[in-house]
Every structure is written in C-alpha cells, then in structure tokens.
Enzyme design. Structure first.
Site, PDB file in Angstrom:
ATOM      1  CE  LYS A 125      -4.476   0.818   0.220  1.00  0.00           C
ATOM      2  NZ  LYS A 125      -5.614  -0.082  -0.084  1.00  0.00           N
ATOM      3  CG  ASP A 165      -7.309   3.132  -0.951  1.00  0.00           C
ATOM      4  OD1 ASP A 165      -7.704   1.966  -0.913  1.00  0.00           O
ATOM      5  OD2 ASP A 165      -7.481   3.916   0.022  1.00  0.00           O
TER       6      ASP A 165
END
Ligand code: GLU
Length: 452
Positions: A125, A165
């Site tokens: 991430k 995201d």
C-alpha cells in the site's frame, strides 16, 4: 498472557503512534489463536512475527509547484508488506490523514485480502498526505508526476503494482502512468485501474462495489434470502459507493443514503438509476459535494456532519443491510448498536476496516451476516489481478467475461471464509474465516520459501 496480547504489546512498544495498525494486527492475531493451537509450526517458524513486519518501507519527499507558483512539499510512502505469494499489490491513497500507521494497517489487510482472491498477489500500500480536494487538474498532474519521479525506481510489473484508493482514480493513475512510461521508456502493466484506451480492464471501476454486493448476496443465500426489496444504507459517494448502489439496484434492493466528509443524504424514496446518474456526474465530473443532491431531489434530506455527536446519524435509519463504503472506523460501537436496533442484519464492508473493534464485537454477538472488508471488498483488487493478466497477454476480455470471473472469485472467497470459520469451530464468523483462510496460504508459502 495470551499470545495475541504478547504480540500486540510488542507492536505497540515498537511503533507506539500507529493505532490503526495495532487495531488491524489485533483483529487478525485474535483469530489466529485458533490456528496456532492446532499448528505449532507457525509459532516455531515465527511466522506471525515476520508477517507483521513490512518487507520494505519507502518514504520520500514529494515537492511540487502550485498554481500560485509556490513550492509545496508532501510526503510519499510505499509499504511493501509481503511478497510470499506474488508481487506487492495494493492501492495508493492521497488524503491529508495519510501517515505511516494508516498505510501499514492498509498494507497488512491487503496481504490477507489478496491471498483470499485466489490470484497470485502479495500485499502493499502507499500514498501521500496530499489532498486532491480543491486542487486544479494541473496541480494534481504536477503532484502525480513528482510522486512517480521517485516511486518509479521501486516498482515494476513483476515487483510492485500500485493502483487507486481514496483520492486516487483514473485521472491520477493516468498522470502517474504517463510519468512512469516516460522515465522507463516502456509500456507495461505497472499500475492497475488504467484507462480503457491504455491498458485498463473493463469492470475495474465497478469491481469493488459490485464485489461487496455479490458478497452480501452470498451471505444472504446461506439463509435462503436475496437482496430483493431490502433497504440498504450506503456511506461514501466515491467509486465504491457508486457501484455498490448500482449493483444493489440490479439485484432489486433499495439504496437510501450516500455521504461525503461534510454530511449525508437520506432519500427514503430510494436512489434509483436516474438519481445515481446524477450522483456520478456530480462526483466524477463536477467534483461537487453530496449536499447538492437535496437541492435537486426534494424527497431527500441533507444532514451536515456534526463532530460533536458520538455517533453517525447515517447508521440510524430503518434498513436491512449496510454497506460502509467510505473509510476506516466510520462505524463505532454506538453506530453498530443503532444498526441492530433499526433492523440491519447484513453488513458488507466496501471500505477497509470501517468498523471499530467494539462495533465488530456487537455484530458477532448478534450473529448478523457480517462480511469484513478484507473479504467483502476484495473484488477491486481481484479485477486488478485480472487487469495484470490481460496486460501480460496483451489482450482484453469483454465486460461479461470480467464480471463473470469477478462473480466466481467473490463466490469462492465467500465459500472459503464460510468453510474455514466452520472448520475452526466458529460457524458463521466471517472475521475468523477471512483472517485464517487468508493467513494460511501466505504462511505456508513463507515456510516453503525459508527464512528470507
Ligand atoms: N485500494 C483497493 C483495495 O483496498 C484496490 C487495490 C488494487 O486494486 O490494487 O483493495
């Protein structure tokens, strides 16, 4: 002291300022106590101690020039959490709240989620504390280019494949992909969520929302029910919320809420296809706020967010299902109680970790159908995996083909979680099911690969 507590104490002592990461670790390690009793090899090999430590953390400066000619400095991150079963894979989040602890929690969740998808993807991430809200297209472009001017040396189609995201959609992916392509002088599937004309996959924008509704439908099926005629609370108004609403409508449900950081809309007459079209234009093209919905549709009321309230009134309406699709910890214990009180018995999480541990305990005590994010929202990254496959083949599947594969994957995630929960003596507990099933594949791979 329990093993879970021992691990948590150690994590807290090492990184005291990362509460979201502590929360994510605690939830997983609690579920794993059931596994460790039966499989001492994981403790002997220190798999838990290894899996909670990122393989690599990259932290960098992102300088850029705003439209006033002033120099701005943001912080960029990429957490390469685990590559035991495939290249690091996971989104980039651009939001002012982004810090190391939040990205570590997201990267940690991603490892288990990606393992559940059945596809060969490790977990990662990244992101930045940059706030795209209110920035011009040119400012966003300059920021994305500067971000990629550093990140490009750490990623690659077989190394680490970022995606979107919160705050990162097709526009941002485009600017970053353009910069990557220029710097490397190669056109590869290094990012997913790409535009259709330059290597993207059909159904990728829809995938997280559709997947979370497919997961809810699978949970309902275990009780012989469907979504037909069910009232659904949805939070958020971005890509996940929009396609959650679309799929609820396809399956005959009635979505009645949306939200953004300023407040929420309640439309008791239901958000139909026309109203959804309006929301998509409002959010994706005009980049406006949801309050405008109440000016346009008189059946709706807008309630501004009130930081003094200890609960979120969005979760306090009569309904059958809830699809939290905004952000972490958006449902606390009080909200979870309100949901139950209002008749909600299905919660499918489109966002990552939207429910606090107190809230999760309430769902589990009440034995409602609760699909935790790492299972319920895995559709997004699954179609990212399918985008990678199509890029490798230099070929593109039709919408039907991709949607079909997405449905097969969501069914198989549901079945795996359901059966694993049963096997470990907690039937109906999808939290244990997801954590254990996700863990086993990665842990076994880590043992096969040796101590590296
Ligand atoms: N950010 C999404 C997630 O939380 C998608 C990640 C991806 O497609 O790589 O799973």
């Amino acid at each position: 002291m329990s093993f879970a507590q021992e691990i948590l104490d150690r994590v807290k002592a090492k990184d005291p300022a990362q509460p979201e990461f502590h929360q994510a670790v605690m939830e997983v390690v609690n579920s794993l106590e059931l596994v460790l009793e039966r499989h001492p090899e994981y403790r002997a090999q220190k798999v838990i101690e290894r899996i909670i430590e990122p393989e690599r953390v990259i932290l960098f400066r992102v300088p850029w020039v705003d439209d006033q000619g002033e120099v701005q400095v943001n912080r960029g991150f990429r957490i390469e959490m685990n590559s035991a079963i495939g290249p690091y894979k996971g989104g980039l989040r651009f939001h002012p709240s982004v810090n190391l602890g939040i990205l570590k929690f997201l990267a940690f969740e991603q490892v288990f989620k990606n393992s559940l998808t059945t596809l060969p993807m490790g977990g990662g991430k990244g992101g930045s504390d940059f706030d795209p809200k209110g920035k011009s297209d040119n400012e966003v472009m300059r920021f994305c280019q500067s971000f990629m001017a550093e990140l490009f040396r750490h990623i690659g189609p077989n190394t680490d494949v970022p995606a979107g995201d919160i705050g990162v959609g097709a526009r941002e992916i485009g600017y970053m992909f353009g910069m990557y392509k220029k710097l490397r002088n190669e056109f590869t599937g290094v990012l997913t969520g790409k535009g259709l004309n330059w290597g993207g996959s059909l159904i990728r924008p829809q995938a997280t929302g559709y997947g979370s509704v497919y997961f809810a439908a699978e949970m309902l099926k275990t009780r012989g029910e469907t979504l037909e005629g069910k009232t659904c609370l949805v939070s958020g108004s971005g890509n996940v919320a929009q396609y959650t609403i679309e799929k609820i409508l396809h399956l005959g449900g009635i979505p009645v809420t949306i939200s953004d950081s300023n407040g929420y809309i309640y439309d008791p007459e239901g958000i139909n296809h026309d109203k959804l079209k309006y929301i998509m234009e409002l959010k994706n093209i005009r980049r406006g706020r949801v309050s405008e919905y109440a000016d346009k549709f008189k059946s709706a009321t807008y309630t501004p967010a009130d930081p003094k309230l200890s609960y979120n009134p969005l979760w306090n309406h009569k309904a059958h299902c809830a699809f939290p699709s905004a952000t972490q910890n958006e449902i606390n214990g009080k909200d979870a109680n309100n949901l139950i009180k209002n008749g909600v018995y299905v919660v499918s999480e489109g966002a990552n970790m939207p429910t606090t541990p107190e809230g999760v305990d309430i769902y589990l005590d009440e034995k409602i159908l609760y699909g935790p994010g790492k299972a319920a929202n895995a559709g997004g990254v699954s179609v990212s995996g399918l985008e990678m496959s199509q890029n490798s083949m230099r070929y593109g599947w039709t919408s039907e083909e991709v949607d079909n594969r997405l449905q097969i994957i969501m069914k198989s995630i549901h079945q795996n979680c359901y059966e694993t929960a049963e096997k470990f003596g907690t039937p109906g507990n999808y939290v244990n099911g997801a954590n254990i099933a996700g863990f086993l594949k990665v842990a076994n791979a880590m043992i096969d690969l040796g101590v590296v």
